[in-house]
Design a protein around this motif. Sequence first.
Motif, PDB file in Angstrom:
ATOM      1  N   UNK A  50       0.848  -1.189   0.000  1.00  0.00           N
ATOM      2  CA  UNK A  50       0.000   0.000   0.000  1.00  0.00           C
ATOM      3  C   UNK A  50       0.889   1.247   0.000  1.00  0.00           C
ATOM      4  N   UNK A  51       0.258   2.402  -0.116  1.00  0.00           N
ATOM      5  CA  UNK A  51       0.939   3.672   0.071  1.00  0.00           C
ATOM      6  C   UNK A  51       2.089   3.918  -0.871  1.00  0.00           C
ATOM      7  N   UNK A  52       3.179   4.458  -0.321  1.00  0.00           N
ATOM      8  CA  UNK A  52       4.353   4.807  -1.121  1.00  0.00           C
ATOM      9  C   UNK A  52       4.873   3.588  -1.869  1.00  0.00           C
ATOM     10  N   UNK A  79      -3.624   0.831   8.406  1.00  0.00           N
ATOM     11  CA  UNK A  79      -3.791  -0.574   8.044  1.00  0.00           C
ATOM     12  C   UNK A  79      -2.465  -1.318   7.999  1.00  0.00           C
ATOM     13  N   UNK A  80      -1.387  -0.630   7.614  1.00  0.00           N
ATOM     14  CA  UNK A  80      -0.079  -1.270   7.624  1.00  0.00           C
ATOM     15  C   UNK A  80       0.352  -1.641   9.033  1.00  0.00           C
ATOM     16  N   UNK A  81       0.083  -0.748   9.987  1.00  0.00           N
ATOM     17  CA  UNK A  81       0.376  -1.053  11.379  1.00  0.00           C
ATOM     18  C   UNK A  81      -0.453  -2.209  11.889  1.00  0.00           C
ATOM     19  N   UNK A  82      -1.725  -2.236  11.481  1.00  0.00           N
ATOM     20  CA  UNK A  82      -2.601  -3.344  11.884  1.00  0.00           C
ATOM     21  C   UNK A  82      -2.104  -4.667  11.316  1.00  0.00           C
ATOM     22  N   UNK A  83      -1.605  -4.645  10.080  1.00  0.00           N
ATOM     23  CA  UNK A  83      -1.087  -5.869   9.473  1.00  0.00           C
ATOM     24  C   UNK A  83       0.144  -6.368  10.210  1.00  0.00           C
ATOM     25  N   UNK A 105      -0.744   5.474   6.501  1.00  0.00           N
ATOM     26  CA  UNK A 105      -0.129   5.752   7.799  1.00  0.00           C
ATOM     27  C   UNK A 105      -0.486   7.144   8.302  1.00  0.00           C
ATOM     28  N   UNK A 106      -0.350   8.134   7.437  1.00  0.00           N
ATOM     29  CA  UNK A 106      -0.638   9.513   7.844  1.00  0.00           C
ATOM     30  C   UNK A 106      -2.121   9.701   8.114  1.00  0.00           C
ATOM     31  N   UNK A 107      -2.966   9.111   7.284  1.00  0.00           N
ATOM     32  CA  UNK A 107      -4.409   9.217   7.547  1.00  0.00           C
ATOM     33  C   UNK A 107      -4.776   8.548   8.868  1.00  0.00           C
ATOM     34  N   UNK A 108      -4.111   7.424   9.167  1.00  0.00           N
ATOM     35  CA  UNK A 108      -4.356   6.757  10.434  1.00  0.00           C
ATOM     36  C   UNK A 108      -3.953   7.623  11.610  1.00  0.00           C
ATOM     37  N   UNK A 109      -2.809   8.307  11.492  1.00  0.00           N
ATOM     38  CA  UNK A 109      -2.365   9.191  12.565  1.00  0.00           C
ATOM     39  C   UNK A 109      -3.324  10.357  12.744  1.00  0.00           C
ATOM     40  N   UNK A 110      -3.851  10.867  11.644  1.00  0.00           N
ATOM     41  CA  UNK A 110      -4.755  12.015  11.721  1.00  0.00           C
ATOM     42  C   UNK A 110      -6.114  11.669  12.324  1.00  0.00           C
TER      43      UNK A 110
END
Length: 298
Positions: A19-21, A284-288, A191-196
């Motif tokens: 995902x992401x970058x 979601x990456x952190x959750x994974x 990641x950034x959206x999750x932090x926000x």
Amino acid sequence: MSTTPPIAGQVVVVTGAARGVGALLARRLAQRGAEVALVGLEPEELKAVAAQCGPTATSWEADVTDLEALTAVARQIQDRHGRIDTVVANAGIAIGGPLLDSDPRAFDRVIEVNLLGSVATARAFLPALVESGGYLLQIASLAAITPAPLMAAYCASKAGVEAFAHSLRAEVAYQGVKVGVGYLSWTDTDMVRGADQDTVLAQMRARLPWPANKTYPLAPAVERLVAGIGRRSPHVYAQAWLRGIQPVRWVLPSLVATVGARDIARLAPQLRATAASRLRAVGAGGAADTANRRAPAE
């Protein structure tokens, strides 16, 4: 005659590519003719990204902190594709909040994935890069340039990978391997959206000075990374202004300490009241990553 190989025809490994970058970078490299090998924890998501990268793309499930598994994957990728020209060490997670409120295991895991995972990535793939005279791009962050309160684990890990990559550059240069560091500010990723989603952390970020308080679109940032890979650059800036703060980075810790202390004091009651909501890596990456660590015990 140029010694920099074109992206077309290269075999490029991207970690954290689900995902992401990582995912968009893989797609953009494939559009420019690279064969991409995607490495990460989410096999279905990796397969979906690989399917968008053409018939030569492959996906490989591995935890970047598992050196034995990652070394095996590196050999398999080299066997499958014939060589490895570029490796992008992109895998990373983040956790926010005050140190004393954090789950020590989650805090340490950020450093394990971001820093030790990058070390393991280099150990696993450098033999192939030595064979090809290749390029290792380590993804760092604005967090490597300046510290930030409530982001101690992430800042420490990204400062670490920056220093690691700079040290490694001198070690492997005589073997024909180039090493670069990629810097990104807040970019529109999972990641950034999750932090926000954390309202207190979002308040803190909103008080950062311009241009560090903005969220930047993903596509232009990735295009800059692709261009840096094409040049095999020692420094790649996903947002152009990041280059400009390098000469003055020495003053930033004192400035952050002065301004940040006031903001933390003001937000302390809210931070304490919401501490239980930030005990895991964001997005979601952190959750994974959390699910991957729990899986063997289930």
